[in-house]
Design an enzyme around this catalytic site. Structure first.
Site, PDB file in Angstrom:
ATOM      1  N   LYS A 159       9.779  -2.407   3.358  1.00 46.03           N
ATOM      2  CA  LYS A 159      10.924  -2.192   4.244  1.00 46.03           C
ATOM      3  C   LYS A 159      10.932  -3.200   5.365  1.00 46.03           C
ATOM      4  O   LYS A 159       9.880  -3.528   5.927  1.00 46.03           O
ATOM      5  CB  LYS A 159      10.770  -0.769   4.834  1.00 46.03           C
ATOM      6  CG  LYS A 159      11.953  -0.287   5.627  1.00 46.03           C
ATOM      7  CD  LYS A 159      12.963   0.389   4.749  1.00 46.03           C
ATOM      8  CE  LYS A 159      14.263   0.675   5.480  1.00 46.03           C
ATOM      9  NZ  LYS A 159      15.091  -0.527   5.637  1.00 46.03           N
ATOM     10  N   LYS A 185      10.266  -8.443   5.217  1.00 46.64           N
ATOM     11  CA  LYS A 185      11.293  -9.026   6.086  1.00 46.64           C
ATOM     12  C   LYS A 185      12.044 -10.082   5.311  1.00 46.64           C
ATOM     13  O   LYS A 185      11.493 -10.707   4.394  1.00 46.64           O
ATOM     14  CB  LYS A 185      10.641  -9.684   7.311  1.00 46.64           C
ATOM     15  CG  LYS A 185      11.589  -9.856   8.473  1.00 46.64           C
ATOM     16  CD  LYS A 185      11.752  -8.543   9.198  1.00 46.64           C
ATOM     17  CE  LYS A 185      12.439  -8.661  10.517  1.00 46.64           C
ATOM     18  NZ  LYS A 185      12.143  -7.467  11.348  1.00 46.64           N
ATOM     19  N   LYS A 229       3.994  -1.652  12.011  1.00 47.57           N
ATOM     20  CA  LYS A 229       4.989  -0.779  12.642  1.00 47.57           C
ATOM     21  C   LYS A 229       5.166   0.513  11.848  1.00 47.57           C
ATOM     22  O   LYS A 229       5.107   1.615  12.396  1.00 47.57           O
ATOM     23  CB  LYS A 229       6.320  -1.565  12.689  1.00 47.57           C
ATOM     24  CG  LYS A 229       7.399  -0.955  13.511  1.00 47.57           C
ATOM     25  CD  LYS A 229       8.692  -1.780  13.438  1.00 47.57           C
ATOM     26  CE  LYS A 229       8.533  -3.200  13.907  1.00 47.57           C
ATOM     27  NZ  LYS A 229       9.822  -3.904  14.088  1.00 47.57           N
ATOM     28  N   HIS A 255       0.840  -1.215   0.000  1.00 45.24           N
ATOM     29  CA  HIS A 255       0.000   0.000   0.000  1.00 45.24           C
ATOM     30  C   HIS A 255       0.861   1.246   0.000  1.00 45.24           C
ATOM     31  O   HIS A 255       0.403   2.334  -0.341  1.00 45.24           O
ATOM     32  CB  HIS A 255      -0.963  -0.012   1.198  1.00 45.24           C
ATOM     33  CG  HIS A 255      -0.260   0.029   2.516  1.00 45.24           C
ATOM     34  ND1 HIS A 255      -0.245   1.133   3.325  1.00 45.24           N
ATOM     35  CD2 HIS A 255       0.502  -0.902   3.129  1.00 45.24           C
ATOM     36  CE1 HIS A 255       0.478   0.867   4.396  1.00 45.24           C
ATOM     37  NE2 HIS A 255       0.939  -0.351   4.290  1.00 45.24           N
ATOM     38  N   ASP A 279       4.112   6.427  11.165  1.00 42.80           N
ATOM     39  CA  ASP A 279       4.062   7.265   9.956  1.00 42.80           C
ATOM     40  C   ASP A 279       5.357   7.216   9.149  1.00 42.80           C
ATOM     41  O   ASP A 279       5.867   8.254   8.698  1.00 42.80           O
ATOM     42  CB  ASP A 279       3.719   8.725  10.323  1.00 42.80           C
ATOM     43  CG  ASP A 279       2.306   8.850  10.857  1.00 42.80           C
ATOM     44  OD1 ASP A 279       1.421   8.108  10.373  1.00 42.80           O
ATOM     45  OD2 ASP A 279       2.083   9.656  11.770  1.00 42.80           O
TER      46      ASP A 279
HETATM   47  N1  GLU Z   1      14.835  -4.999  11.736  1.00 40.71           N
HETATM   48  C1  GLU Z   1      14.301  -3.799  12.304  1.00 40.71           C
HETATM   49  C2  GLU Z   1      12.845  -3.985  12.684  1.00 40.71           C
HETATM   50  O1  GLU Z   1      12.410  -5.085  12.927  1.00 40.71           O
HETATM   51  C3  GLU Z   1      14.565  -2.591  11.453  1.00 40.71           C
HETATM   52  C4  GLU Z   1      13.942  -2.594  10.108  1.00 40.71           C
HETATM   53  C5  GLU Z   1      14.394  -1.454   9.204  1.00 40.71           C
HETATM   54  O2  GLU Z   1      15.143  -0.599   9.652  1.00 40.71           O
HETATM   55  O3  GLU Z   1      13.964  -1.451   8.049  1.00 40.71           O
HETATM   56  O4  GLU Z   1      12.107  -3.051  12.837  1.00 40.71           O
END
Ligand code: GLU
Length: 471
Positions: free
Chosen positions: A69, A105, A93, A64, A98
């Site tokens: 990330k 992942k 998260k 979306h 925001d």
């Molecule tokens: N691995 C971290 C998390 O679980 C950071 C992820 C990131 O910075 O993209 O939030």
């Protein structure tokens, strides 16, 4: 696995509970819950005279917002369900704080301790090559970062491999975050998750009426804390809480066991002790109280599980004495342990809020990479000179001299680290208060986790609606 349901199922159960407090259509909730893309890779790595087949994953949970990330973990626990659950948590998260990304992942099913640096580099580069081949990495596509078992070194290998394939792509440095500062990283990223945990707990404890309900006084200062895991997140949470929040760290656990000192443990000295002795056991002034789970049951105000998932289960939950638990790790409390803790009046700050500092500063790093300049570089001196002018004028008008220390503070221009930490602090405070207001506005919402999922779901749903995908 937690009890009878998997990690991914347990995340989805929380989402469904939260959805019942919203008017988001069922079909849209189903789309939000679904993992959009799952890549499973097997590739060989040479170990001695032979080869080993490595199993790896990258999951893009939601599109979306783009890019997607999330970190990449190296652990023996990695499997498809775990990576899907962690990718889903990234979606919620990012929405909560925001950060305008979808959730993703990655994971490689290895114990990094069993490989040489050269082998780890080969594994990381081959994994990145597979991601490039499948179009699963890029500054506008999917941007990995560190997670359990990985750090700046792995991110530098990923960047270098990506650039070998995408030579000349102007924004290629934004294909991964958590890079070393000298390799287009950003100051403050390494400690960001732990620092965010500290800001989140501090903000939560500022509200007297909430603290009274769990039997605590207002304010983080002087409270006792137990930390499980001295990796990047646990060690920074403990260090920063001790230094900046005057928190007393009374218990710590690592894979070799748990230590206790009701008078407080100096975390900086403990980290140095572990570095030279390879263990926390025997640190002067502390008692060895048992295995890695023992510290979780210590008497304390704040408990910070900062290791892996499934640490607090239905078995040990009844013995937890902390009043506030900050889930610095992802998924440290199993679905069947959660209601036991709630029934005992323990407040839980959920993982996808309290550990969001890492991805928040990753977002700042990505912005820095796309803008190709260091934050503060253009305006630092300008503001410094401007503030000097103000202070001089105040001195002229009042006839009084501003002390050197005050002058230095008042005339700071805002360096990269100042701006990163201030952006992180503001993000954690704002998100906490959004969750708290949702919780207070709906008296039937049972706990902070559900309130946080309600906040995240509403933001994600409104993205889908504004894209015109759902009415
Ligand atoms: N691995 C971290 C998390 O679980 C950071 C992820 C990131 O910075 O993209 O939030």
């Amino acid at each position: 696995m937690s009890g009878h349901i998997s990690f991914f199922e347990s995340v989805n159960n929380y989402v469904e509970t939260a959805a019942s407090y919203t008017d988001i259509p069922k079909g849209l909730i189903e789309q939000i819950k679904a993992c959009n893309l799952v890549l499973r890779i097997k590739f060989p790595v040479r170990v001695g005279e032979d080869y080993e087949v490595i199993e790896a994953y990258r999951v893009q949970h939601s599109h979306h917002r783009l890019p997607t990330k999330g970190g990449i973990r190296y652990a023996e626990s990695v499997d498809q369900d775990e990576v899907m659950a962690l990718a889903a948590l990234m979606t919620y998260k990012c929405a909560l704080v925001d950060v305008p990304f979808g959730g993703a992942k990655g994971g490689i099913r290895i114990n990094p301790g069993n490989y040489t640096v050269g082998q780890l580099e080969a594994i990381t580069r081959r994994y990145t090559t597979e991601l490039v081949k499948k179009n699963f990495i890029g500054p506008g596509i999917d941007v990995p970062a560190p997670d359990y078992g990985t750090g700046p070194r792995e991110m530098a290998w990923i960047l270098d491999t990506y650039q070998a394939f995408r030579h000349g792509e102007i924004d290629s440095i934004g294909c991964v975050t958590g890079k070393p500062v000298t390799q287009n990283g950003i100051r403050g990223r390494a400690e960001a998750t732990g620092r965010g945990v500290f800001y989140g707990i501090r903000e939560c404890m500022r509200h007297e009426e909430d603290m009274v309900k769990i039997g605590l006084t207002k304010g983080i200062e002087g409270k006792t804390m137990v930390v499980q895991g001295l990796g990047n997140v646990g060690s920074n949470t403990a260090l920063i809480s001790q230094r900046e929040g005057q928190v007393k760290i009374v218990g710590i656990s690592e894979r070799e066991g748990s230590i206790h000192n009701p008078n407080g443990i100096d975390v900086e000295q403990l980290l140095a002790y572990r570095k030279s002795n390879g263990t926390i056991i025997g640190f002067p002034g502390t008692t060895h109280i048992g295995g890695p789970l023992a510290a979780l049951e210590l008497e304390c105000d704040i408990l910070v599980p900062a290791a892996l998932e499934n640490q607090i289960t239905a078995e040990n939950a009844p013995r937890i004495k902390a009043r506030l638990i900050a889930e610095a790790a992802n998924g440290p409390i199993t679905a069947d342990a959660d209601p036991i803790l709630q029934a005992n009046g323990i407040m839980i700050l959920p993982d996808f809020y309290i550990n969001a500092g890492g991805v928040t500063v990753s977002y700042f790093e990505w912005l820095k990479n796309l803008s190709h300049h260091r934050f503060g570089r253009l305006e630092n001196r300008f503001h410094h000179d401007q503030f000097q002018g103000f202070v001089n004028t105040i001195e002229d008008m009042t006839g009084k001299k501003v002390q050197d220390r005050e002058r230095a503070f008042l005339t700071r221009g805002g360096s990269e680290i100042d701006l990163v930490n201030s952006g992180l602090e503001d993000t954690m405070i704002t998100a906490y208060n959004q969750i708290r207001e949702t919780f207070k506005a709906h008296p039937t919402i049972p706990d902070v986790r559900t309130a946080a999922f309600v906040c995240a779901l509403k933001k994600i749903a409104s993205d889908y609606v504004s894209m015109g995908i759902f009415p």
